[in-house]
Design a protein around this motif. Structure first.
Motif, PDB file in Angstrom:
ATOM      1  N   ALA A 144       0.820  -1.211   0.000  1.00  0.00           N
ATOM      2  CA  ALA A 144       0.000   0.000   0.000  1.00  0.00           C
ATOM      3  C   ALA A 144       0.849   1.254   0.000  1.00  0.00           C
ATOM      4  O   ALA A 144       0.557   2.221  -0.719  1.00  0.00           O
ATOM      5  N   MET A 145       1.909   1.273   0.815  1.00  0.00           N
ATOM      6  CA  MET A 145       2.743   2.463   0.902  1.00  0.00           C
ATOM      7  C   MET A 145       3.582   2.659  -0.350  1.00  0.00           C
ATOM      8  O   MET A 145       3.793   3.792  -0.800  1.00  0.00           O
ATOM      9  N   LEU A 146       4.065   1.586  -0.945  1.00  0.00           N
ATOM     10  CA  LEU A 146       4.792   1.719  -2.206  1.00  0.00           C
ATOM     11  C   LEU A 146       3.882   2.285  -3.290  1.00  0.00           C
ATOM     12  O   LEU A 146       4.300   3.142  -4.081  1.00  0.00           O
ATOM     13  N   ALA A 147       2.634   1.802  -3.322  1.00  0.00           N
ATOM     14  CA  ALA A 147       1.685   2.331  -4.305  1.00  0.00           C
ATOM     15  C   ALA A 147       1.395   3.803  -4.049  1.00  0.00           C
ATOM     16  O   ALA A 147       1.315   4.614  -4.989  1.00  0.00           O
ATOM     17  N   LEU A 148       1.258   4.161  -2.783  1.00  0.00           N
ATOM     18  CA  LEU A 148       0.995   5.557  -2.439  1.00  0.00           C
ATOM     19  C   LEU A 148       2.192   6.440  -2.790  1.00  0.00           C
ATOM     20  O   LEU A 148       2.025   7.558  -3.292  1.00  0.00           O
ATOM     21  N   HIS A 149       3.398   5.949  -2.526  1.00  0.00           N
ATOM     22  CA  HIS A 149       4.597   6.688  -2.932  1.00  0.00           C
ATOM     23  C   HIS A 149       4.603   6.918  -4.441  1.00  0.00           C
ATOM     24  O   HIS A 149       4.933   8.011  -4.912  1.00  0.00           O
ATOM     25  N   ASP A 150       4.259   5.897  -5.187  1.00  0.00           N
ATOM     26  CA  ASP A 150       4.229   6.011  -6.646  1.00  0.00           C
ATOM     27  C   ASP A 150       3.219   7.074  -7.064  1.00  0.00           C
ATOM     28  O   ASP A 150       3.488   7.916  -7.946  1.00  0.00           O
ATOM     29  N   LEU A 151       2.075   7.071  -6.428  1.00  0.00           N
ATOM     30  CA  LEU A 151       1.039   8.055  -6.724  1.00  0.00           C
ATOM     31  C   LEU A 151       1.542   9.474  -6.462  1.00  0.00           C
ATOM     32  O   LEU A 151       1.336  10.390  -7.274  1.00  0.00           O
ATOM     33  N   VAL A 152       2.222   9.644  -5.308  1.00  0.00           N
ATOM     34  CA  VAL A 152       2.753  10.962  -4.950  1.00  0.00           C
ATOM     35  C   VAL A 152       3.840  11.389  -5.929  1.00  0.00           C
ATOM     36  O   VAL A 152       3.890  12.547  -6.373  1.00  0.00           O
ATOM     37  N   GLU A 153       4.746  10.457  -6.260  1.00  0.00           N
ATOM     38  CA  GLU A 153       5.851  10.790  -7.150  1.00  0.00           C
ATOM     39  C   GLU A 153       5.363  11.168  -8.545  1.00  0.00           C
ATOM     40  O   GLU A 153       5.995  11.960  -9.246  1.00  0.00           O
ATOM     41  N   ARG A 154       4.229  10.636  -8.967  1.00  0.00           N
ATOM     42  CA  ARG A 154       3.655  11.007 -10.262  1.00  0.00           C
ATOM     43  C   ARG A 154       2.910  12.335 -10.195  1.00  0.00           C
ATOM     44  O   ARG A 154       2.416  12.821 -11.225  1.00  0.00           O
ATOM     45  N   GLY A 155       2.805  12.907  -8.994  1.00  0.00           N
ATOM     46  CA  GLY A 155       2.168  14.201  -8.825  1.00  0.00           C
ATOM     47  C   GLY A 155       0.657  14.179  -8.856  1.00  0.00           C
ATOM     48  O   GLY A 155       0.016  15.239  -8.972  1.00  0.00           O
ATOM     49  N   LEU A 156       0.044  13.000  -8.710  1.00  0.00           N
ATOM     50  CA  LEU A 156      -1.397  12.895  -8.879  1.00  0.00           C
ATOM     51  C   LEU A 156      -2.192  13.417  -7.684  1.00  0.00           C
ATOM     52  O   LEU A 156      -3.387  13.692  -7.816  1.00  0.00           O
ATOM     53  N   LEU A 157      -1.553  13.538  -6.503  1.00  0.00           N
ATOM     54  CA  LEU A 157      -2.239  14.138  -5.357  1.00  0.00           C
ATOM     55  C   LEU A 157      -2.027  15.645  -5.297  1.00  0.00           C
ATOM     56  O   LEU A 157      -2.619  16.317  -4.444  1.00  0.00           O
ATOM     57  N   GLY A 158      -1.177  16.167  -6.171  1.00  0.00           N
ATOM     58  CA  GLY A 158      -0.869  17.587  -6.123  1.00  0.00           C
ATOM     59  C   GLY A 158       0.081  17.904  -4.979  1.00  0.00           C
ATOM     60  O   GLY A 158       0.864  17.059  -4.530  1.00  0.00           O
ATOM     61  N   ARG A 159       0.019  19.137  -4.485  1.00  0.00           N
ATOM     62  CA  ARG A 159       0.872  19.547  -3.362  1.00  0.00           C
ATOM     63  C   ARG A 159       0.284  18.983  -2.063  1.00  0.00           C
ATOM     64  O   ARG A 159      -0.884  19.193  -1.755  1.00  0.00           O
ATOM     65  N   LEU A 160       1.090  18.262  -1.303  1.00  0.00           N
ATOM     66  CA  LEU A 160       0.607  17.630  -0.080  1.00  0.00           C
ATOM     67  C   LEU A 160       0.328  18.681   0.984  1.00  0.00           C
ATOM     68  O   LEU A 160       1.157  19.562   1.238  1.00  0.00           O
ATOM     69  N   VAL A 161      -0.856  18.585   1.597  1.00  0.00           N
ATOM     70  CA  VAL A 161      -1.268  19.595   2.569  1.00  0.00           C
ATOM     71  C   VAL A 161      -1.732  19.002   3.896  1.00  0.00           C
ATOM     72  O   VAL A 161      -1.905  19.733   4.869  1.00  0.00           O
ATOM     73  N   ASP A 162      -1.921  17.693   3.969  1.00  0.00           N
ATOM     74  CA  ASP A 162      -2.430  17.104   5.207  1.00  0.00           C
ATOM     75  C   ASP A 162      -2.007  15.637   5.307  1.00  0.00           C
ATOM     76  O   ASP A 162      -2.128  14.882   4.330  1.00  0.00           O
ATOM     77  N   CYS A 163      -1.541  15.269   6.487  1.00  0.00           N
ATOM     78  CA  CYS A 163      -1.150  13.876   6.743  1.00  0.00           C
ATOM     79  C   CYS A 163      -1.556  13.529   8.173  1.00  0.00           C
ATOM     80  O   CYS A 163      -1.237  14.266   9.112  1.00  0.00           O
ATOM     81  N   GLU A 164      -2.255  12.422   8.319  1.00  0.00           N
ATOM     82  CA  GLU A 164      -2.740  12.045   9.650  1.00  0.00           C
ATOM     83  C   GLU A 164      -2.670  10.537   9.815  1.00  0.00           C
ATOM     84  O   GLU A 164      -3.071   9.786   8.922  1.00  0.00           O
TER      85      GLU A 164
END
Length: 364
Positions: A144-164
């Motif tokens: 799950a985290m590797l997939a999420l990293h891939d998503l972030v690295e591709r810029g698909l979440l945009g600028r990160l603004v919240d993490c909980e």
């Protein structure tokens, strides 16, 4: 226009091309329940195991059809061109790495020692001996985290603004009796995973506010509940909340990491915390701008699948196939620095709220 979720998000670390044999130092539950199943999936060769309790080492060998139960650490350390998997309590890490042969490769179970001072001593000794040392902070390697990293690295979440991170569950602390001897428990032994994973997404925080406390069910433990806020500037909120004593059924249990950006959000459920050690499956749900929430089919969960990653990365780094050791001892020291800051913040205490001023006698 709605964005689509790629169907090829990365979920596995590449397998080692020419793996070295693994020598276990320690034969406890984590080796039997997580390391060995993960390494079998990678088809890694195992040279044997040493444990201070010879009976435990022999039982691990018999249960898992391993070739050798070494009689001493010196015997285990005499092997050449192997990877040492050091799975011992944090207070024993320094003595083990001090006996490894110079320039050896090793994977050290988290945390990196008993605290930041001990972590510094371990790191410096490893560097003096020119060890290729990684730390088994494996959550960032889960599917799950590797997939999420891939998503972030591709810029698909945009600028990160919240993490909980929220974890409210029932944890069977009695499975680890050695924790009673430790000054630092919850953050150092559990929430360290979330702190390390947060660092992998957001980098190093500038500071932390934290409070870690006891629970009457396990008064012998230094702490088993934590709240923390990590400082990432004026636009990015980051918080962590763990309560390991939710004993009121499954309905309101929670174990997840939520990451939100300007263009989307993702929620990872960490199923192992729910009904540990059996656990439940991990899940990953993603909502990109203009789209509904979508579940990503995962190729496994944190336990035991994430344990493939640190060892595979170390094996490939030693072989020259990976350019970076992702959980190197130096990177893990930075995670330990955040852990230490949590304890220091907790010890400093609260900011008192000013007492209300009396209005008696004030003119109306």
């Amino acid at each position: 226009m709605p964005s689509s979720i790629p169907d090829d998000l990365r979920q596995r670390w590449p397998t080692p091309r020419a793996p070295r044999e693994v020598v276990f130092v320690g034969a406890g539950g984590i080796v039997n329940d997580a390391h060995l199943p993960a390494y079998r999936a990678l088809d890694l060769p195992i040279a044997g195991v040493f444990d201070e309790d010879p009976g435990r080492a022999q039982a691990t060998c018999e249960t898992n059809a391993l070739p050798s139960a070494f009689e001493s650490l010196a015997e285990a350390c005499a092997l050449e061109d192997v990877i040492f998997d050091i799975a011992v309590p944090p207070g024993a890490v320094f003595d083990v790495i001090d006996q490894l042969p110079d320039r050896a490769a090793c994977l050290i179970q988290k945390p990196l020692g008993l605290g930041l001072e001990d972590a510094t001593r371990i790191r410096d000794r490893a560097n003096e001996k020119n060890l290729v040392a990684a730390v088994n902070l494996q959550l960032r390697f889960s599917p799950a985290m590797l997939a999420l990293h891939d998503l972030v690295e591709r810029g698909l979440l945009g600028r990160l603004v919240d993490c909980e991170v929220q974890v409210h569950c029932k944890t069977p602390w009695q499975l680890w009796p050695f924790l009673q001897e430790l000054e630092h428990v919850e953050v150092a032994m559990h929430s360290i995973h979330y702190i390390d994973c947060i660092r992998s997404f957001l980098g190093d925080p500038a500071g932390v506010w934290a409070r870690t406390v006891r629970h009457p069910d396990v008064e012998q433990l230094h702490s088993s509940k934590t709240s923390a806020i990590l400082e990432y500037g004026d636009e990015l909120r980051c918080s962590l909340s763990t309560n390991h004593h939710h004993a009121h059924g499954q309905r309101h249990e929670v174990s997840n990491l939520r990451l939100e950006g300007t263009d989307g959000a993702a929620v990872v459920q960490l199923g192992v915390n729910l009904d540990y050690p059996k656990g439940r499956p991990d899940s990953l749900e993603i909502a990109l701008k203009g789209s509904e929430w979508t579940s990503v089919e995962l190729q496994g969960s944190w336990f035991p699948d994430a344990f493939r990653g640190p060892m595979a990365n170390l094996q490939r780094f030693v072989a020259g196939d990976d350019e970076r050791l992702w959980t190197s001892i130096d990177d893990a020291w930075n995670t330990m620095a955040v852990v230490e800051a949590c304890y220091e913040s907790s010890a400093r205490g609260m900011t008192p709220i000013p007492a209300a001023r009396s209005t008696e006698g004030d003119a109306s």
